[in-house]
Design a protein around this motif. Structure first.
Motif, PDB file in Angstrom:
ATOM      1  N   VAL A  94      43.867  21.657 -37.512  1.00  0.00           N
ATOM      2  CA  VAL A  94      43.756  23.170 -37.567  1.00  0.00           C
ATOM      3  C   VAL A  94      44.972  23.732 -38.300  1.00  0.00           C
ATOM      4  O   VAL A  94      46.227  23.201 -37.910  1.00  0.00           O
ATOM      5  CB  VAL A  94      43.532  23.975 -35.985  1.00  0.00           C
ATOM      6  CG1 VAL A  94      43.418  25.356 -36.279  1.00  0.00           C
ATOM      7  CG2 VAL A  94      42.241  23.254 -35.494  1.00  0.00           C
ATOM      8  N   ALA A  95      44.741  24.333 -39.444  1.00  0.00           N
ATOM      9  CA  ALA A  95      46.045  24.699 -40.052  1.00  0.00           C
ATOM     10  C   ALA A  95      45.785  26.296 -40.517  1.00  0.00           C
ATOM     11  O   ALA A  95      44.881  26.437 -41.511  1.00  0.00           O
ATOM     12  CB  ALA A  95      45.940  23.815 -41.400  1.00  0.00           C
ATOM     13  N   SER A 100      47.379  23.070 -21.171  1.00  0.00           N
ATOM     14  CA  SER A 100      46.867  23.844 -22.377  1.00  0.00           C
ATOM     15  C   SER A 100      47.250  23.020 -23.553  1.00  0.00           C
ATOM     16  O   SER A 100      48.415  22.790 -23.594  1.00  0.00           O
ATOM     17  CB  SER A 100      47.307  25.309 -22.349  1.00  0.00           C
ATOM     18  OG  SER A 100      46.607  26.106 -21.128  1.00  0.00           O
ATOM     19  N   PRO A 101      46.503  22.901 -24.549  1.00  0.00           N
ATOM     20  CA  PRO A 101      46.766  22.345 -25.930  1.00  0.00           C
ATOM     21  C   PRO A 101      47.728  23.356 -26.478  1.00  0.00           C
ATOM     22  O   PRO A 101      47.736  24.295 -26.336  1.00  0.00           O
ATOM     23  CB  PRO A 101      45.262  22.148 -26.384  1.00  0.00           C
ATOM     24  CG  PRO A 101      44.639  23.226 -25.928  1.00  0.00           C
ATOM     25  CD  PRO A 101      45.209  23.521 -24.642  1.00  0.00           C
ATOM     26  N   GLU A 102      48.695  22.772 -27.218  1.00  0.00           N
ATOM     27  CA  GLU A 102      49.618  23.408 -28.232  1.00  0.00           C
ATOM     28  C   GLU A 102      50.095  22.692 -29.524  1.00  0.00           C
ATOM     29  O   GLU A 102      49.758  21.228 -29.387  1.00  0.00           O
ATOM     30  CB  GLU A 102      50.834  23.681 -27.269  1.00  0.00           C
ATOM     31  CG  GLU A 102      51.835  24.811 -27.697  1.00  0.00           C
ATOM     32  CD  GLU A 102      50.925  26.211 -28.269  1.00  0.00           C
ATOM     33  OE1 GLU A 102      50.767  25.872 -29.687  1.00  0.00           O
ATOM     34  OE2 GLU A 102      50.826  27.110 -27.800  1.00  0.00           O
ATOM     35  N   ALA A 103      50.689  23.216 -30.215  1.00  0.00           N
ATOM     36  CA  ALA A 103      51.327  22.630 -31.601  1.00  0.00           C
ATOM     37  C   ALA A 103      52.356  21.879 -31.534  1.00  0.00           C
ATOM     38  O   ALA A 103      53.235  22.218 -32.351  1.00  0.00           O
ATOM     39  CB  ALA A 103      51.052  24.098 -32.440  1.00  0.00           C
ATOM     40  N   PHE A 104      52.472  21.019 -30.554  1.00  0.00           N
ATOM     41  CA  PHE A 104      53.610  20.262 -30.346  1.00  0.00           C
ATOM     42  C   PHE A 104      53.976  19.099 -31.382  1.00  0.00           C
ATOM     43  O   PHE A 104      54.896  18.552 -31.583  1.00  0.00           O
ATOM     44  CB  PHE A 104      53.892  19.959 -29.052  1.00  0.00           C
ATOM     45  CG  PHE A 104      54.152  20.696 -28.032  1.00  0.00           C
ATOM     46  CD1 PHE A 104      55.110  21.946 -28.117  1.00  0.00           C
ATOM     47  CD2 PHE A 104      53.228  20.916 -26.800  1.00  0.00           C
ATOM     48  CE1 PHE A 104      55.138  22.910 -27.209  1.00  0.00           C
ATOM     49  CE2 PHE A 104      53.471  21.891 -26.027  1.00  0.00           C
ATOM     50  CZ  PHE A 104      54.547  22.932 -26.114  1.00  0.00           C
ATOM     51  N   GLU A 105      53.027  18.872 -32.191  1.00  0.00           N
ATOM     52  CA  GLU A 105      53.079  17.951 -33.142  1.00  0.00           C
ATOM     53  C   GLU A 105      54.081  17.970 -34.213  1.00  0.00           C
ATOM     54  O   GLU A 105      54.671  17.083 -34.847  1.00  0.00           O
ATOM     55  CB  GLU A 105      51.607  17.713 -33.891  1.00  0.00           C
ATOM     56  CG  GLU A 105      51.543  16.797 -35.027  1.00  0.00           C
ATOM     57  CD  GLU A 105      50.179  16.738 -35.673  1.00  0.00           C
ATOM     58  OE1 GLU A 105      50.420  16.785 -36.886  1.00  0.00           O
ATOM     59  OE2 GLU A 105      49.358  16.453 -34.930  1.00  0.00           O
ATOM     60  N   GLU A 106      54.386  19.251 -34.321  1.00  0.00           N
ATOM     61  CA  GLU A 106      55.703  19.654 -35.327  1.00  0.00           C
ATOM     62  C   GLU A 106      56.670  18.693 -35.101  1.00  0.00           C
ATOM     63  O   GLU A 106      57.319  18.363 -36.115  1.00  0.00           O
ATOM     64  CB  GLU A 106      55.655  21.217 -35.220  1.00  0.00           C
ATOM     65  CG  GLU A 106      56.282  21.644 -36.606  1.00  0.00           C
ATOM     66  CD  GLU A 106      55.308  21.647 -37.634  1.00  0.00           C
ATOM     67  OE1 GLU A 106      55.756  21.373 -38.848  1.00  0.00           O
ATOM     68  OE2 GLU A 106      54.230  22.073 -37.514  1.00  0.00           O
ATOM     69  N   VAL A 107      57.113  18.375 -33.822  1.00  0.00           N
ATOM     70  CA  VAL A 107      58.026  17.700 -33.602  1.00  0.00           C
ATOM     71  C   VAL A 107      58.242  16.323 -34.239  1.00  0.00           C
ATOM     72  O   VAL A 107      59.136  15.811 -34.639  1.00  0.00           O
ATOM     73  CB  VAL A 107      58.469  17.455 -31.880  1.00  0.00           C
ATOM     74  CG1 VAL A 107      59.459  16.368 -31.497  1.00  0.00           C
ATOM     75  CG2 VAL A 107      58.445  19.007 -31.289  1.00  0.00           C
ATOM     76  N   LYS A 152      46.879  20.925 -34.243  1.00  0.00           N
ATOM     77  CA  LYS A 152      47.044  22.289 -34.578  1.00  0.00           C
ATOM     78  C   LYS A 152      48.405  22.782 -34.688  1.00  0.00           C
ATOM     79  O   LYS A 152      49.229  22.354 -34.111  1.00  0.00           O
ATOM     80  CB  LYS A 152      46.493  23.340 -33.434  1.00  0.00           C
ATOM     81  CG  LYS A 152      46.639  25.005 -33.901  1.00  0.00           C
ATOM     82  CD  LYS A 152      47.735  25.568 -33.439  1.00  0.00           C
ATOM     83  CE  LYS A 152      47.987  26.832 -33.426  1.00  0.00           C
ATOM     84  NZ  LYS A 152      49.092  27.576 -32.711  1.00  0.00           N
ATOM     85  N   ALA A 153      48.601  22.880 -36.161  1.00  0.00           N
ATOM     86  CA  ALA A 153      49.912  23.537 -36.356  1.00  0.00           C
ATOM     87  C   ALA A 153      50.174  24.238 -37.665  1.00  0.00           C
ATOM     88  O   ALA A 153      49.244  24.195 -38.331  1.00  0.00           O
ATOM     89  CB  ALA A 153      50.913  22.057 -36.768  1.00  0.00           C
TER      90      ALA A 153
END
Length: 179
Positions: A26-27, A92-99, A153-154
């Motif tokens: 998801v972008a 809850s899912p969150e956009a932590f992949e950015e790390v 998602k990010a």
């Protein structure tokens, strides 16, 4: 990153049965509804995504889960810091992949922008990224065996869509637009 490498060895048997296939990315730009979309997709039970519970050791989620599991508590939903009406819990899912991206590509992050990736690749990062996705799937499957697909998602994904598709040609990309 070093803990992530240790984790690969420590959880090799569990990771051997986990695959990275047909992920969903998801972008979208901020306030486009990407968090709501993330929650709706994750709620199907078929997907695995980073959650608040994975912090602070996002690059070693399996090790952190093992160490913290005995101390985890249920959490009453509360509104996100964004003040957008979205309620979250530790699960809850969150956009932590950015790390993950920032750890390998710090030069792509500028104070005023994110530099697009294009299709360039880095074999070390590519392997690490796919392994990270498999780790997230593996820990989510402990509670939901049906969670077999990675969900990312990010907002930063918008700057790396060609790269993401080179990592996972079978991926589904969803780009919500704000009206």
């Amino acid at each position: 990153i070093a803990l992530g490498d240790v984790e690969e060895t420590a959880f090799a048997a569990q990771l051997a049965t986990t695959s990275f296939a047909r992920p969903v990315f998801v972008a979208g730009l901020p306030r486009a509804g990407s968090t709501l979309l993330l929650e709706l997709i994750e709620a199907t039970g078929e997907f695995a995504s980073y959650s608040y519970r994975d912090t602070p050791f996002l690059l070693a989620p399996m090790l952190w889960r093992k160490l913290s599991r005995a101390h985890q508590q249920a959490m009453t939903p509360r509104e996100r810091a964004h003040g957008d009406g979205m309620s979250v819990t530790a699960d809850s899912p969150e956009a932590f992949e950015e790390v993950v991206w920032r750890a390998f590509w710090p030069k792509n992050y500028r104070p005023d922008a994110i530099v697009p990736w294009g299709e360039r690749g880095d074999p070390e990062f590519d392997a690490f990224y796919r392994l990270q996705a498999r780790k997230v799937i593996a820990i989510r499957q402990e509670d939901r065996p049906s969670a077999r697909r990675y969900l990312s998602k990010a907002n930063g994904n918008i700057a790396r869509l060609p790269y993401l598709l080179s990592l996972a040609p079978d991926a589904v990309v969803i780009v919500p637009f704000r009206d």
